[in-house]
Every structure is written in C-alpha cells, then in structure tokens.
Scaffold this motif. Structure first.
Motif, PDB file in Angstrom:
ATOM      1  N   UNK A 250       0.850  -1.190   0.000  1.00 13.29           N
ATOM      2  CA  UNK A 250       0.000   0.000   0.000  1.00 13.29           C
ATOM      3  C   UNK A 250       0.886   1.241   0.000  1.00 13.29           C
ATOM      4  N   UNK A 251       0.643   2.129  -0.940  1.00 14.45           N
ATOM      5  CA  UNK A 251       1.434   3.357  -1.043  1.00 14.45           C
ATOM      6  C   UNK A 251       0.978   4.377  -0.008  1.00 14.45           C
ATOM      7  N   UNK A 252       1.898   5.251   0.390  1.00 18.25           N
ATOM      8  CA  UNK A 252       1.561   6.299   1.349  1.00 18.25           C
ATOM      9  C   UNK A 252       0.433   7.172   0.814  1.00 18.25           C
ATOM     10  N   UNK A 253       0.429   7.397  -0.487  1.00 19.51           N
ATOM     11  CA  UNK A 253      -0.605   8.242  -1.091  1.00 19.51           C
ATOM     12  C   UNK A 253      -1.988   7.599  -1.036  1.00 19.51           C
ATOM     13  N   UNK A 254      -2.051   6.285  -0.822  1.00 19.69           N
ATOM     14  CA  UNK A 254      -3.336   5.604  -0.745  1.00 19.69           C
ATOM     15  C   UNK A 254      -3.937   5.644   0.653  1.00 19.69           C
ATOM     16  N   UNK A 255      -3.153   6.089   1.618  1.00 20.55           N
ATOM     17  CA  UNK A 255      -3.641   6.139   2.991  1.00 20.55           C
ATOM     18  C   UNK A 255      -4.489   7.384   3.206  1.00 20.55           C
ATOM     19  N   UNK A 257      -5.698  10.816   5.047  1.00 20.81           N
ATOM     20  CA  UNK A 257      -4.872  11.893   5.608  1.00 20.81           C
ATOM     21  C   UNK A 257      -4.574  11.675   7.080  1.00 20.81           C
ATOM     22  N   UNK A 258      -5.530  11.119   7.815  1.00 17.99           N
ATOM     23  CA  UNK A 258      -5.348  10.946   9.260  1.00 17.99           C
ATOM     24  C   UNK A 258      -4.228   9.973   9.599  1.00 17.99           C
ATOM     25  N   UNK A 286     -10.314   5.284   8.765  1.00 20.18           N
ATOM     26  CA  UNK A 286      -9.767   6.572   8.356  1.00 20.18           C
ATOM     27  C   UNK A 286     -10.372   7.081   7.066  1.00 20.18           C
ATOM     28  N   UNK A 287     -10.850   6.167   6.225  1.00 19.31           N
ATOM     29  CA  UNK A 287     -11.528   6.545   4.974  1.00 19.31           C
ATOM     30  C   UNK A 287     -13.005   6.853   5.210  1.00 19.31           C
ATOM     31  N   UNK A 288     -13.401   6.878   6.471  1.00 17.59           N
ATOM     32  CA  UNK A 288     -14.797   7.133   6.851  1.00 17.59           C
ATOM     33  C   UNK A 288     -15.735   6.090   6.253  1.00 17.59           C
ATOM     34  N   UNK A 289     -15.232   4.864   6.174  1.00 22.72           N
ATOM     35  CA  UNK A 289     -16.018   3.756   5.642  1.00 22.72           C
ATOM     36  C   UNK A 289     -16.961   3.250   6.733  1.00 22.72           C
ATOM     37  N   UNK A 290     -18.223   3.044   6.388  1.00 24.87           N
ATOM     38  CA  UNK A 290     -19.220   2.626   7.377  1.00 24.87           C
ATOM     39  C   UNK A 290     -18.857   1.283   8.005  1.00 24.87           C
TER      40      UNK A 290
END
Length: 354
Positions: A250-255, A257-258, A286-290
């Motif tokens: 997993x790339x840092x850019x895919x994470x 922001x939190x 962190x992606x605000x996934x339910x």
C-alpha cells in the motif's frame, strides 16, 4: 468350520528397511481366502462368518447329492457338490454405504472416504464397484473442499456427476435433488478455485468452514478461520470501495490523511506499507467507511477486551492457551454484524440416508 487359504504366490522381496510393511502388503496381495463352513455347527459357522466379514474372500459350502443313513448322514464319497460360492462384500458393500454416509454426515469426510475405499477394493460385482467409486468421488469432493482445495473438489464433483446413474442406484428417492445440489456445489467450488484474491464468496467459505470446525469442538481451528475471514473482509472492502488492490503493498498516497503523518516513518524504503488485520480496518475507518466504523463500534480493535486479542493468545497464534467456545461464539456473532451471511448454512453438505 474351517477357512482354507489358497496362496497365489509366496514371493516376498526382502528389504530390511521396510520388511514388515512389505510382509503385510504381500499377505493382502498374494493370498485369496476361501471361507469353507462345511461341517461346522450353526454357532461355529456364524462365528466364522462374523470373523470373515472384513475379508475380501469367497464363501463356499460343500454338500452332496447323496448321503448315507437314509439321507441324514454324511455325503457319500464321490457325490460331493458345491452349493454356494460368493463374495460377502457384494452384499456388505451396501452396508459400507450406510456406514460411510453416517460418518460423512457427522463431518468425518476422510473416514468416510476410507470406508468406501476399502469397500471398492473388496467388492466383486462390477456394478457395485462402480457405485461405491462414484459415492467415494462425492465424498472426496467435499473432503477436498473442506481443505480449501477447491480445484480438486471441482474435479471430483465432475467425476461423480459423470456417473449420476450410479448415484440413482444408491439414492433412488433423492437422485434429482442430490444431483442438482452436486451441480450447484461444483459450480461454487469452480468459482472459489478461480479466485486469485479475496472475494465475498471466499469470506463466506471461510465462515462456513469455521462452523464445521466448531461443530467438531475444534475451536482453535474455527477461530483461526474467522480471524482470516475478518482480514479478508477488510481486503475485499479496501479493493472494491477504496482502490487498494493489494494490502501487502500500500502506497503512502493511498492512505487517508489521518494516517499519513502517523505512519510516515513506518513504510519501507519505497514508501510501501503491509497492512495486517488491525491496520486494514484502521485504514477503512480513516476513509470514513461505514464498515470500518462498525468494526470499532463492535469492540474489535486491538484492545484488551477484543475477542481478536484473545485469538492472538491462542496456542495456534502467539500464546499457549487453547481457545474455547465463548471466544468463537463472540467472534462469529460480531462477524455476522459485518457481513451479510445467514446464521445457518442453507447449502447443507449432508447426504441423504440411502
């Protein structure tokens, strides 16, 4: 009563390392047993039949067309006649079917296959051999599926379905429904075999496998499968909803922001992250996934009260304590809060009673 053994060959190739094994095999392969109960009393003959029921043998009885003492004495010499000569396994093979089905329906897939394998070898009638072999293909299919070898399961299902008439001979009243079920399960096994990444069907298969282990009282094994199901469910969600196709890179850019700042120093040289179970669910949250939020609401995060932590202390993970039924039940209940899956299995593996 007497049992005479006619030797076909007495040659045994001596090998000091495997001598006892070879001697045993030689007894099976080079001898044919004829069970002759001529002259035995009723009790003696019955006892001999019980002893010989496990053998691959033929039963024989020598009577005669003429006896002395007005027909109630012994056979007159030269007037002997063999009245019966049959393989008891041509009858006992059907008993093996009943025994194998009973064992199979209690989860003893390997044991059921072993029973049928012995029956196939001992049966003399070609039709019975074929019927037993077809049923064994069914048992082997589910045994392979239970070990997650879906490709092998699919091949065994195909073998059984090619000989569906033999299934009709064993299960005459359930043939249509059984064949339809085998076709559905063959297609399901094929679907699972074709997957090279976690899928919803794969998660469901793990849960159903865990239930079978729990039914056997093997809760450590059951919890290990549920743990993998939690991880696979997160991987499916990340791929389908957030574009993270591989949690091993997993790339840092895919994470979200939190987590970028918090994990900035955790990545490897190329800024790739490998997400374990807890990290994968943290990314979802962190992606605000339910689904990710619900995981934390259920108390499954890496904290002392989580049943997932109890799994980590099991003897199959990092600890020395066996997992009991309470941990399994808690994990199973919470997993069903995250995934749409019936509490009971609608696709019953049990075979009909022949």
């Amino acid at each position: 009563a007497k049992a005479s053994v006619h030797r076909r060959s007495s040659y045994i190739q001596y090998n000091p390392e495997h001598y006892h094994c070879q001697l045993y095999c030689a007894r099976i392969n080079n001898y044919a047993a004829v069970v002759d109960f001529t002259g035995g009393t009723k009790v003696m003959s019955a006892a001999l039949a019980l002893v010989a029921r496990r053998w691959k043998c033929t039963f024989a009885y020598v009577g005669g067309r003429e006896r002395n003492k007005n027909g109630v004495g012994v056979v007159v010499s030269g007037r002997e006649q063999q009245f019966s000569h049959f393989n008891p396994w041509d009858v006992l093979g059907y008993q093996a079917v009943e025994d194998a089905v009973a064992v199979f329906n209690h989860g003893g897939y390997a044991a059921a296959a072993a029973l049928l394998d012995g029956a196939v070898k001992n049966a003399g009638q070609p039709a019975l051999k074929r019927e037993l072999a077809t049923l064994k293909a069914v048992v082997d299919a589910y045994a392979a599926w239970d070990c997650f070898d879906h490709d092998k399961a699919k091949r065994h299902f195909d073998d059984a379905l090619k000989n569906r008439n033999d299934l009709a001979a064993i299960f005459p009243h359930e043939t249509r429904s059984l064949v339809a079920r085998l076709e559905r399960h063959r297609d399901r096994a094929m679907q699972l075999a074709s997957a090279n990444e976690p899928t919803a069907a794969w998660v469901e298969d793990l849960v159903r496998n865990a239930r079978r282990r729990a039914a056997e009282g093997r809760f450590d094994d059951a919890v290990a499968r549920l743990y993998r199901a939690f991880e696979a469910l997160a991987q499916v969600r990340l791929r389908e909803k957030h574009g993270v196709s591989d949690t091993k890179a997993v790339l840092l850019s895919q994470l979200p922001d939190t987590l970028r700042t918090e994990w900035a120093n955790r990545g490897r040289d190329n800024r790739c992250f490998m997400l374990g179970l807890q990290d994968a669910w943290r990314v979802l949250k962190g992606c605000n996934d339910a689904l990710g939020r619900k995981f934390f609401e259920l108390g499954l995060a890496d904290e002392p009260g989580s049943p997932l932590v109890a799994r980590n202390q099991s003897i199959l993970a990092h600890g020395f304590q066996p997992v009991g039924e309470p941990v399994y039940s808690r994990l199973h209940e919470k997993l069903l809060c995250l995934v749409s899956l019936e509490a009971t299995d609608p696709h019953d593996w049990r075979l009909p009673v022949p």
